[in-house]
Design a protein around this motif. Structure first.
Motif: not given
Length: 161
Positions: A150-161, A77-88
């Motif tokens: 629908v939810e996603l199980d995150l495998i990896d994440i990379a900042r753009r640019g 999933l390329r160029g998606v925006r983080i909509a809310w503050r990440p939470e633990v």
């Protein structure tokens, strides 16, 4: 010689442990090329959040059962925006929860989907709300609270640019 082909076991006496570590490390260093130590990830296809309906994820689930010989579907999933503050969350706050929003021009509707990074709590301080990222994830259907989504199980994440 373990219980399955990915298992192995051995015993080393405490007195011989240091020597074992030195010999094992030397053997590994001699037999493993440096470029083999760089992790890689594969995926099945590119997708947009707007394409991930409950019906689509159910259809992808028909490719199962998933396991070592048949891994779950992985989407880029390329160029998606983080909509809310990440939470633990979870026991000892070890897991990461992100809300992702499509920023693709091909998206027909704005859509937010939760992504869960199991044991990825350390990423909470490395990404921020509003940031555009590329995500590698496996889609699944959650029925938490009696609502199917629908939810996603995150495998990896990379900042753009």
């Amino acid at each position: 010689f373990g219980g399955h082909d990915m298992a192995a076991g051995m015993r080393v006496s405490h007195a011989e442990f240091e020597a074992f570590v030195e010999e094992f490390t030397a053997a590994a260093n001699a037999g493993i090329a440096p470029d083999a130590l760089v992790g890689t990830s594969s995926y099945d296809c590119d997708a947009d959040l707007s394409e991930l309906s409950v019906e689509v994820v159910r259809e992808l689930g028909r490719l199962g059962p998933f396991g070592r010989e048949n891994p779950s579907v992985r989407l880029a999933l390329r160029g998606v925006r983080i909509a809310w503050r990440p939470e633990v969350f979870g026991r000892n706050n070890k897991h990461l929860s992100l809300k992702l929003r499509s920023s693709s021009p091909r998206a027909t509707t704005a859509r937010e989907i939760r992504a869960v990074g199991w044991n990825m709590h350390e990423l909470a301080s490395k990404v921020r709300a509003g940031e555009e990222v590329d995500v590698l994830a496996s889609p699944r259907i959650s029925t938490f609270g009696g609502v199917m989504r629908v939810e996603l199980d995150l495998i990896d994440i990379a900042r753009r640019g």
